[in-house]
Motif scaffolding. Structure first.
Motif, PDB file in Angstrom:
ATOM      1  N   ILE A   3     131.636  75.051  27.987  1.00  0.00           N
ATOM      2  CA  ILE A   3     131.575  75.744  26.716  1.00  0.00           C
ATOM      3  C   ILE A   3     131.725  77.384  27.090  1.00  0.00           C
ATOM      4  O   ILE A   3     131.126  77.964  27.743  1.00  0.00           O
ATOM      5  CB  ILE A   3     130.040  75.776  25.818  1.00  0.00           C
ATOM      6  CG1 ILE A   3     129.696  74.253  25.954  1.00  0.00           C
ATOM      7  CG2 ILE A   3     129.998  76.285  24.572  1.00  0.00           C
ATOM      8  CD1 ILE A   3     130.470  73.160  25.047  1.00  0.00           C
ATOM      9  N   PHE A   4     132.982  77.581  26.386  1.00  0.00           N
ATOM     10  CA  PHE A   4     133.273  78.944  26.559  1.00  0.00           C
ATOM     11  C   PHE A   4     133.034  79.706  25.004  1.00  0.00           C
ATOM     12  O   PHE A   4     132.916  79.188  23.933  1.00  0.00           O
ATOM     13  CB  PHE A   4     134.899  79.188  26.596  1.00  0.00           C
ATOM     14  CG  PHE A   4     135.394  78.971  27.945  1.00  0.00           C
ATOM     15  CD1 PHE A   4     134.874  79.386  29.019  1.00  0.00           C
ATOM     16  CD2 PHE A   4     136.334  78.197  28.205  1.00  0.00           C
ATOM     17  CE1 PHE A   4     134.955  79.044  30.401  1.00  0.00           C
ATOM     18  CE2 PHE A   4     136.726  77.897  29.616  1.00  0.00           C
ATOM     19  CZ  PHE A   4     135.949  78.305  30.815  1.00  0.00           C
ATOM     20  N   ILE A  80     134.535  83.404  18.975  1.00  0.00           N
ATOM     21  CA  ILE A  80     134.825  81.925  18.958  1.00  0.00           C
ATOM     22  C   ILE A  80     134.075  81.037  20.054  1.00  0.00           C
ATOM     23  O   ILE A  80     133.602  81.741  20.948  1.00  0.00           O
ATOM     24  CB  ILE A  80     136.319  81.468  19.090  1.00  0.00           C
ATOM     25  CG1 ILE A  80     136.818  82.117  20.532  1.00  0.00           C
ATOM     26  CG2 ILE A  80     137.183  82.029  17.961  1.00  0.00           C
ATOM     27  CD1 ILE A  80     138.157  81.684  20.803  1.00  0.00           C
ATOM     28  N   ARG A  81     133.754  79.960  19.775  1.00  0.00           N
ATOM     29  CA  ARG A  81     132.937  79.136  20.579  1.00  0.00           C
ATOM     30  C   ARG A  81     133.488  77.867  21.019  1.00  0.00           C
ATOM     31  O   ARG A  81     133.901  77.134  19.699  1.00  0.00           O
ATOM     32  CB  ARG A  81     131.440  78.928  20.156  1.00  0.00           C
ATOM     33  CG  ARG A  81     130.446  78.295  21.297  1.00  0.00           C
ATOM     34  CD  ARG A  81     129.152  78.584  20.946  1.00  0.00           C
ATOM     35  NE  ARG A  81     128.276  77.881  21.694  1.00  0.00           N
ATOM     36  CZ  ARG A  81     127.674  76.767  21.732  1.00  0.00           C
ATOM     37  NH1 ARG A  81     128.155  76.014  20.485  1.00  0.00           N
ATOM     38  NH2 ARG A  81     126.908  76.067  22.568  1.00  0.00           N
ATOM     39  N   LEU A  82     133.725  77.302  22.068  1.00  0.00           N
ATOM     40  CA  LEU A  82     134.486  75.839  22.243  1.00  0.00           C
ATOM     41  C   LEU A  82     134.268  75.302  23.464  1.00  0.00           C
ATOM     42  O   LEU A  82     133.781  75.906  24.477  1.00  0.00           O
ATOM     43  CB  LEU A  82     136.435  76.223  22.093  1.00  0.00           C
ATOM     44  CG  LEU A  82     137.041  76.932  23.302  1.00  0.00           C
ATOM     45  CD1 LEU A  82     138.366  76.554  23.210  1.00  0.00           C
ATOM     46  CD2 LEU A  82     136.817  78.243  23.359  1.00  0.00           C
ATOM     47  N   TYR A 209     139.214  83.008  31.224  1.00  0.00           N
ATOM     48  CA  TYR A 209     137.998  83.075  31.882  1.00  0.00           C
ATOM     49  C   TYR A 209     137.955  83.479  33.152  1.00  0.00           C
ATOM     50  O   TYR A 209     138.709  82.893  33.932  1.00  0.00           O
ATOM     51  CB  TYR A 209     137.227  81.918  31.628  1.00  0.00           C
ATOM     52  CG  TYR A 209     135.785  81.714  32.596  1.00  0.00           C
ATOM     53  CD1 TYR A 209     134.696  82.615  31.792  1.00  0.00           C
ATOM     54  CD2 TYR A 209     135.516  81.092  33.292  1.00  0.00           C
ATOM     55  CE1 TYR A 209     133.651  82.989  32.442  1.00  0.00           C
ATOM     56  CE2 TYR A 209     134.402  81.051  33.905  1.00  0.00           C
ATOM     57  CZ  TYR A 209     133.416  81.836  33.600  1.00  0.00           C
ATOM     58  OH  TYR A 209     132.079  82.037  34.295  1.00  0.00           O
ATOM     59  N   VAL A 210     137.247  84.855  33.530  1.00  0.00           N
ATOM     60  CA  VAL A 210     137.316  85.132  34.936  1.00  0.00           C
ATOM     61  C   VAL A 210     135.719  85.151  35.165  1.00  0.00           C
ATOM     62  O   VAL A 210     134.882  86.024  34.804  1.00  0.00           O
ATOM     63  CB  VAL A 210     137.722  86.857  34.445  1.00  0.00           C
ATOM     64  CG1 VAL A 210     137.777  87.302  36.330  1.00  0.00           C
ATOM     65  CG2 VAL A 210     138.974  86.707  34.352  1.00  0.00           C
ATOM     66  N   THR A 288     133.028  84.323  28.044  1.00  0.00           N
ATOM     67  CA  THR A 288     131.833  84.035  28.803  1.00  0.00           C
ATOM     68  C   THR A 288     131.595  82.197  28.683  1.00  0.00           C
ATOM     69  O   THR A 288     132.096  81.699  27.907  1.00  0.00           O
ATOM     70  CB  THR A 288     130.488  84.605  28.399  1.00  0.00           C
ATOM     71  OG1 THR A 288     130.394  84.308  26.910  1.00  0.00           O
ATOM     72  CG2 THR A 288     130.739  86.084  28.621  1.00  0.00           C
ATOM     73  N   THR A 289     130.949  82.002  29.538  1.00  0.00           N
ATOM     74  CA  THR A 289     130.467  80.632  29.677  1.00  0.00           C
ATOM     75  C   THR A 289     129.233  80.412  28.885  1.00  0.00           C
ATOM     76  O   THR A 289     128.428  81.406  28.550  1.00  0.00           O
ATOM     77  CB  THR A 289     130.165  79.815  30.976  1.00  0.00           C
ATOM     78  OG1 THR A 289     129.351  80.838  31.891  1.00  0.00           O
ATOM     79  CG2 THR A 289     131.313  79.617  31.944  1.00  0.00           C
TER      80      THR A 289
END
Length: 298
Positions: A3-4, A80-82, A209-210, A288-289
Motif C-alpha cells: 500500500i503506497f 492518493i493511496r493505492l 517509491y524510494v 510512503t508505504t
C-alpha cells in the motif's frame, strides 16, 4: 502487494494578487491489474469554483480546476493511496516470434501502434539510431528482452542525472550529447532509441517509491517521476525506467501515459499578470508505504 501513499504539494507565489486561468492536473493513477486506487483527495487554495474530470485521448484521468478569486498564492495538494503489485522482468512472457530481434508486430496491432513507432524528433545523422544499434549482437541472435534491458541499464550507468530549472524535456540528441539530464530526458531518449529499431514506445508520468525516504516528512522526490513503456507481443506494455535501471513496475506508480512528454504534464495553467508578478514556486512529493502514511497524513 504494497500500500503506497503519495502526497504531492505544489505552491506558486506572486508579489501581488493575480487572477488565474483554468488549471489542468494529472495526478490520479490509472487503475489496472497491478495497481488499484484506494482513495484520492484534492485540496486547492484559493477554493476553486469547479473541479471537472475528463479522460484525455490516452484514457488518463485529468482534473480541470477553475478559480475566480484573485490571490498572491496558489496551492495544489493531492493525496492518493493505492494497492501496488510489483512485476519484475522475469515475469514477462513474450510471444515466441518476438523473443529475438528483429520481429514484426501483428498487422492489426501495428496499425494502432503506428504513431508510437514513428520517431518524433529530428536526427539527420541518425545518431540516436546508431547508439541504439550498438546493443544488437552481430552474427548472433539478439534476445529482445536482453536488448531492451541492456539499453535501459546503459542509460542508467552511463548518463548523469541532473535537475534543471528549465521547463520541458531536452531533445534526445541533446541528452545523448551531454550524457546528462532529468528522468523525462532519459525516458524520451530511450523512447526514440527504441523507435529507431522499429519498436513501439510511449511516455509514462507518475511517482517512484524510494525506501530511504520512507517515513520522512521533508525528504521527497521533489517532483514527479517519468519513465517509458515498450510494447512487446505477449507481454504488452512493459515498464523501463532508465533513470533508476528498473525493468518492470517495481516501486513505480503509473499516473499517465502519452505518445510524447508534452502530452503528459502533471500540472499546467496560467495567471493574468506580468512576468515580474511571479515570485517563485515549491514542489514537495512524499511517497510512503502504509506503515508510515499515518505519520505523514494523520
Amino acid at each position: 502487494m504494497t500500500i503506497f501513499s503519495v502526497r504531492h504539494v505544489t505552491s506558486y507565489r506572486y508579489t501581488r494578487p493575480v487572477e488565474f486561468g483554468e488549471h489542468r492536473l494529472m495526478f490520479r493513477p490509472r487503475d489496472s491489474f497491478d495497481q488499484t486506487l484506494l482513495s484520492t483527495q484534492l485540496n486547492v487554495f484559493p477554493k476553486p469554483d469547479y473541479v471537472r474530470w475528463i479522460h484525455d485521448v490516452f484514457g488518463n484521468c485529468v482534473a480541470l480546476v477553475g478559480i475566480s478569486k484573485a490571490s498572491s498564492e496558489l496551492r495544489f495538494e493531492t493525496i492518493i493511496r493505492l494497492d501496488h503489485t510489483p512485476q519484475v522482468a522475469m515475469d514477462f512472457q513474450i510471444d515466441d516470434e518476438a523473443l529475438t530481434y528483429p520481429f514484426a508486430y501483428d498487422p492489426e496491432e501495428a496499425f494502432d501502434l503506428e504513431r508510437t513507432i514513428q520517431r518524433h524528433y529530428p536526427d539527420p545523422e541518425d545518431r540516436v539510431g546508431k547508439w541504439a544499434r550498438q546493443f544488437i549482437k552481430v552474427g548472433h541472435p539478439t534476445e529482445t528482452g536482453h536488448l531492451l534491458m541492456t539499453m535501459c541499464f546503459a542509460l542508467h550507468e552511463g548518463f548523469i542525472y541532473a535537475r534543471r530549472s528549465e521547463h520541458g524535456t531536452q531533445p534526445p540528441l541533446e541528452t545523448l550529447q551531454l550524457r546528462r539530464g532529468t528522468c523525462r530526458d532519459f525516458a524520451l531518449l530511450m523512447m526514440e532509441a527504441v523507435r529507431s529499431l522499429g519498436l513501439a514506445a510511449r511516455f509514462v508520468t507518475g511517482y517512484i517509491y524510494v525506501p530511504d525516504r520512507d517515513g520522512s516528512t521533508t525528504l521527497g522526490g521533489g517532483s514527479t517521476h517519468a519513465w517509458c513503456q515498450v510494447y512487446l507481443p505477449g507481454a504488452g506494455w512493459v515498464e523501463f525506467d532508465p533513470t533508476n535501471g528498473i525493468v518492470g513496475n517495481r516501486d513505480l506508480i503509473r499516473v499517465g501515459v502519452a505518445r510524447d512528454p508534452r502530452q503528459a504534464v502533471p500540472l499546467s495553467g496560467s495567471y493574468d499578470g506580468d512576468e515580474t508578478d511571479f515570485d517563485g514556486m515549491s514542489v514537495q512529493v512524499n511517497v510512503t508505504t502504509d506503515d508510515h502514511s499515518v505519520k505523514l497524513h494523520g
